[in-house]
Design an enzyme around this catalytic site. Structure first.
Site, PDB file in Angstrom:
ATOM      1  N   GLU A 165      44.377  36.955  30.958  1.00 15.23           N
ATOM      2  CA  GLU A 165      43.955  36.067  31.674  1.00 15.23           C
ATOM      3  C   GLU A 165      42.436  35.766  31.687  1.00 15.23           C
ATOM      4  O   GLU A 165      41.962  34.983  32.473  1.00 15.23           O
ATOM      5  CB  GLU A 165      44.341  36.091  33.148  1.00 15.23           C
ATOM      6  CG  GLU A 165      45.723  35.234  33.578  1.00 15.23           C
ATOM      7  CD  GLU A 165      46.844  35.823  32.972  1.00 15.23           C
ATOM      8  OE1 GLU A 165      46.892  37.040  32.344  1.00 15.23           O
ATOM      9  OE2 GLU A 165      47.929  34.851  33.079  1.00 15.23           O
ATOM     10  N   TYR A 167      40.118  37.951  32.225  1.00 16.77           N
ATOM     11  CA  TYR A 167      39.161  39.056  33.394  1.00 16.77           C
ATOM     12  C   TYR A 167      38.566  39.991  32.574  1.00 16.77           C
ATOM     13  O   TYR A 167      38.434  39.965  31.137  1.00 16.77           O
ATOM     14  CB  TYR A 167      40.158  39.611  34.224  1.00 16.77           C
ATOM     15  CG  TYR A 167      40.578  38.385  35.304  1.00 16.77           C
ATOM     16  CD1 TYR A 167      40.073  37.926  36.230  1.00 16.77           C
ATOM     17  CD2 TYR A 167      42.011  38.000  35.357  1.00 16.77           C
ATOM     18  CE1 TYR A 167      40.328  36.943  37.144  1.00 16.77           C
ATOM     19  CE2 TYR A 167      42.656  37.160  36.267  1.00 16.77           C
ATOM     20  CZ  TYR A 167      41.582  36.666  37.207  1.00 16.77           C
ATOM     21  OH  TYR A 167      42.248  35.634  38.059  1.00 16.77           O
ATOM     22  N   ARG A 215      48.573  44.730  31.596  1.00 12.66           N
ATOM     23  CA  ARG A 215      49.051  43.510  31.194  1.00 12.66           C
ATOM     24  C   ARG A 215      48.011  43.238  30.174  1.00 12.66           C
ATOM     25  O   ARG A 215      46.950  42.644  30.057  1.00 12.66           O
ATOM     26  CB  ARG A 215      48.687  42.951  32.459  1.00 12.66           C
ATOM     27  CG  ARG A 215      49.376  41.474  32.419  1.00 12.66           C
ATOM     28  CD  ARG A 215      49.483  40.556  33.675  1.00 12.66           C
ATOM     29  NE  ARG A 215      50.404  39.325  33.373  1.00 12.66           N
ATOM     30  CZ  ARG A 215      50.184  38.290  34.326  1.00 12.66           C
ATOM     31  NH1 ARG A 215      49.735  38.344  35.471  1.00 12.66           N
ATOM     32  NH2 ARG A 215      50.672  37.317  33.886  1.00 12.66           N
ATOM     33  N   HIS A 253      42.195  32.051  31.943  1.00  9.49           N
ATOM     34  CA  HIS A 253      42.109  30.861  33.050  1.00  9.49           C
ATOM     35  C   HIS A 253      41.429  29.548  32.614  1.00  9.49           C
ATOM     36  O   HIS A 253      41.779  28.699  33.069  1.00  9.49           O
ATOM     37  CB  HIS A 253      41.494  31.492  34.178  1.00  9.49           C
ATOM     38  CG  HIS A 253      42.565  32.537  34.962  1.00  9.49           C
ATOM     39  ND1 HIS A 253      43.928  32.016  35.044  1.00  9.49           N
ATOM     40  CD2 HIS A 253      42.294  33.283  35.590  1.00  9.49           C
ATOM     41  CE1 HIS A 253      44.403  32.895  36.002  1.00  9.49           C
ATOM     42  NE2 HIS A 253      43.112  33.767  36.212  1.00  9.49           N
ATOM     43  N   GLN A 340      52.437  23.163  43.720  1.00  6.75           N
ATOM     44  CA  GLN A 340      51.797  22.470  44.685  1.00  6.75           C
ATOM     45  C   GLN A 340      51.269  23.227  45.862  1.00  6.75           C
ATOM     46  O   GLN A 340      50.492  22.733  46.533  1.00  6.75           O
ATOM     47  CB  GLN A 340      52.510  21.235  45.275  1.00  6.75           C
ATOM     48  CG  GLN A 340      52.210  19.718  44.607  1.00  6.75           C
ATOM     49  CD  GLN A 340      53.382  18.907  45.274  1.00  6.75           C
ATOM     50  OE1 GLN A 340      54.159  18.528  44.418  1.00  6.75           O
ATOM     51  NE2 GLN A 340      52.854  18.420  46.282  1.00  6.75           N
TER      52      GLN A 340
END
Ligand code: NAP
Ligand code: SF4
Length: 678
Positions: A165, A167, A215, A253, A340
């Site tokens: 992601e 990081y 991960r 991200h 949402q």
């Protein structure tokens, strides 16, 4: 369908996972509330009770600079062990296993002083990071190992080292973020060193009987990211260093390709996960857009991965795994990928929740409330309207033991959900309707479809309580010529009652205006996102020979099937009211298909020449074949007024109470709340 592969235990040698369903790590925001540990224990405990064999906590930083934000979770002191034991004991009592995720956010941290591998800022965080020294890097590796040791003492079954992601660990791996010239930069061997050393040092501390999951970023989806071959090289080095199993992440991200929102096809990233599975000898876990047991079973059965990670799907239904086990898959409350109430809430600094399950992350409060039971007497309740508000109210009331009759003048339940499901890529709404259909039958709700409930009928039935959820009517704007034959209300277009010509103007750029634009750009309705088409249009390199898995030519969208122009009266950029983490995708897609946006207009008239409007006092006319009205809604509450006139008290909820800014999220929550108050 049989789910035998999904339900098959997974033997890790020193421990066995009872099935192949893991709850993946999520930012929940619970860590920032009062009494975070009892709340987290209730949250994770409910998912363990619901049958997930393995759970991964949200990310805990191994040191101060690793926190995502001020006050963010960190685990670097023995003093915090007792708090974490509240979580681990609860999960173990419920028959589950839990891993602590160790996450250093690096240059993604939302703090003033951030650290990085190099002084290269990110496009989602413009702060320039302070470059880590070699001594600090050595200390950071030790910090990861210490966090793992603390996790072991706190009773966790293992740790997940967060290496995807975008990081810190990813930031070491990729050239886009690492221009160092020391032993931590340059060759891929050097860039992998931080990740491999962390796993090696963690293993040294925790021994062999403790899960060490890594991960890994299966595909980075950013320029300068890893190729498929580099990812395999990393995975093999990590396996050598002692990883027990791999979890996978998809995209950094800052990637400009959607990875989890509803327009991403279910299981779209299997090809990238398979690339790892084929080259390692430890189990691999698939993640991203796995929301039904059918998709999960297929992933495991095909050998693309040995296990699946569900994150948002576990917010939507904590008992997903038990329902699969008990042959009740049709009762699963399916995550519709809307973002949402989960991700969008996190971005608004609110604790996470879920559109289809507003109780998500409220488990602790619910447990407290249950300690002082209130005596519920069964009442006879009528709910009028089977849109999201009415369905939620009827379902909750019936679950609480009331006798519920649900009326709708339509021939099927769902209300506006039946329109939403027709919008391309929004077919997940079919699942929401299926869930409620199953629930209503299970809880004995009497369904009166094709029935227009009026005040006198309801009066004659002597209901104890009446809930009016009659929804909305589309707003007809006050524009001269709005009754011209070229004008089409959005309801007629979405329901298939009306067709439009080549050139179309859309009046209104809220959620419905964008839905209509997507439908017209696609030229077809009622279609689930297709994996090949999705990957092709977003320029994903499925062979992963290019860095980051991005094709050099970038996204390749087909031109829109219609010539579409969207209008709004407000000045400034359009689409501001769309979901924070999904709206950008819609806007990007429509821009790439050639849809025009014209804000700041005042509408003058509609006639045979088309739509007449003015901007800053200058008149324009756009020649179009049709004009679709997406100008918001007004409440439809005639029945409620009739009941009042008869002196009958009724609860008014959903769009019938307030159409402005109403959406399915508010409707479902309101329905649930009113039923709980009765
Ligand atoms: P909306 O979000 O209120 O948007 C209405 C649009 O019509 C606005 O662009 C508004 O812009 C325009 N408008 C309002 N009154 C007008 C008038 N009298 N004349 C001309 N234009 C007018 O309503 P919606 O698009 O119908 O959506 C309804 C609800 O469903 C919203 O809460 C929405 O968030 C939700 N929804 C969400 C999604 C999603 O993607 N998350 C999808 C569908 C629906 P100007 O006033 O600036 O012209
Ligand atoms: Fe899934 Fe939407 Fe719930 Fe998030 S809010 S978990 S995306 S259904």
């Amino acid at each position: 369908m049989s789910f035998e592969n999904l339900l098959n235990p997974l033997d890790l040698g020193f421990t066995t996972l009872k099935n192949r369903i893991m709850m993946g790590s999520m930012h929940t925001g619970i860590e920032l509330l009062d009494q975070p540990f009892p709340r987290l224990a209730a949250f994770y405990g409910e998912r363990a009770k619901g049958g997930a064999s393995l759970i991964v906590t949200g990310g805990y930083a191994p040191n101060e600079t690793g926190k995502i934000e001020e006050g963010g979770p960190i685990f670097n002191r023995e003093a915090d062990i007792a708090d974490h034991q509240i979580i681990t004991q609860r999960v173990h009592q419920e028959g589950g296993k839990i891993l602590l995720q160790i996450l250093h956010s690096g240059r993604y941290a939302k703090e003033d002083c951030i650290v990085g591998v190099s002084d290269i800022p990110s496009r989602i965080n413009r702060r320039v990071p302070r470059v880590l020294t070699s001594e600090e890097i050595e200390q950071y590796i030790e910090d990861y190992a210490n966090a793992a040791a603390l996790a072991q003492q706190a009773g966790y079954d293992g740790v997940e080292v967060m290496g995807s992601e975008g990081y810190l660990i990813n930031q070491f791996l990729a050239l886009r973020t690492n221009n160092r010239t020391d032993q931590w930069g340059g060759s891929y061997q050097n860039r992998m060193r931080f990740a491999v050393e962390i796993v090696r040092r963690v293993k040294e501390k925790v021994g062999d009987n403790f899960i060490v999951m890594f991960r890994i970023s299966a595909i980075d989806l950013v320029e300068g990211g890893a190729t498929g071959a580099e990812t395999v090289e990393l995975a093999q080095a990590l396996e050598q260093a002692g990883v027990t199993l791999f979890n996978t992440g998809i995209g950094w991200h800052e990637a400009r390709i959607p990875t989890i929102a509803y327009m991403v096809p279910r299981g779209a990233w299997r090809f990238a996960i398979r690339n790892i599975t084929d080259h390692v000898n430890v189990p691999v876990i698939a993640s991203n857009r796995i929301n039904t047991p059918e998709v999960a079973e297929d992933i495991v059965a095909s050998g693309d991965a040995q296990m699946v990670s569900l994150a948002r799907s576990m917010l939507a239904d904590p008992h997903f795994a038990n329902k699969v086990q008990d042959n009740r898959a049709d009762e699963i409350n399916t995550c519709i990928g809307c973002n949402q109430a989960c991700l969008d809430f996190i971005f608004q600094h609110k604790p996470t929740s879920c559109l289809v399950n507003p109780l998500a992350a409220r488990e602790f409060d619910e447990e407290i409330a249950r300690q002082t039971p209130t005596k519920t007497t069964s009442k006879k309740i009528a709910v009028i309207g089977s849109g999201p508000a009415g369905l939620s109210a009827a379902n909750t009331a019936a679950q609480l033991g009331h006798s519920v009759t649900l009326y709708d003048s339509a021939s099927e339940i769902g209300g506006q959900l039946n329109l939403a499901k027709k919008v391309p890529d929004k077919t997940e709404f079919y699942e929401m309707i299926r869930y409620y259909r199953t629930q209503l039958a299970k809880h004995g709700v009497e369904l009166k479809l094709n029935t227009k409930a009026d005040a006198s009928t309801l009066k004659a039935e002597h209901f104890d309580d009446i809930i009016v959820a009659t929804g909305i009517v589309p707003r007809i704007p006050d524009i001269p010529g709005v009754d011209h034959p070229s004008v089409v209300p959005y309801l007629d277009l979405l329901s298939g009652k009306a067709k439009v010509g080549k050139r179309v103007a859309i009046i209104g750029a809220g959620g419905i205006g964008y839905d209509v634009a997507v439908l017209l750009a696609n030229g077809k309705s009622d279609c689930a996102p297709d994996t090949d088409e999705f990957l092709k249009k977003w320029g994903v390199d499925t062979a992963m020979t290019h860095p980051g898995g991005l094709l050099p030519d970038g996204p390749q969208f087909h031109p829109a099937a219609h010539e579409i122009t969207m209008f709004q009266r407000k000045p400034g950029p359009m689409g501001r009211g769309l979901g924070l983490t999904s709206g950008w995708v819609l806007k990007a897609e429509l821009e790439m298909t050639g849809v025009q946006c014209i804000p700041g207009v005042s509408y003058k008239k509609i006639d045979d020449d088309g739509l007449h409007y003015a901007i800053d006092g200058v008149d324009h006319v756009l020649a179009v074949d049709n004009i679709v009205l997406c100008s918001g809604q007004d409440s439809f509450n005639t029945l409620h007024r009739e009941l009042e006139a008869e002196g009958i008290q009724a609860h008014l909820i959903g769009g019938a109470a307030a159409a402005k800014e109403l959406d399915a999220l508010a409707a479902v929550s309101q329905g649930m709340e009113i039923a709980e108050q009765i």
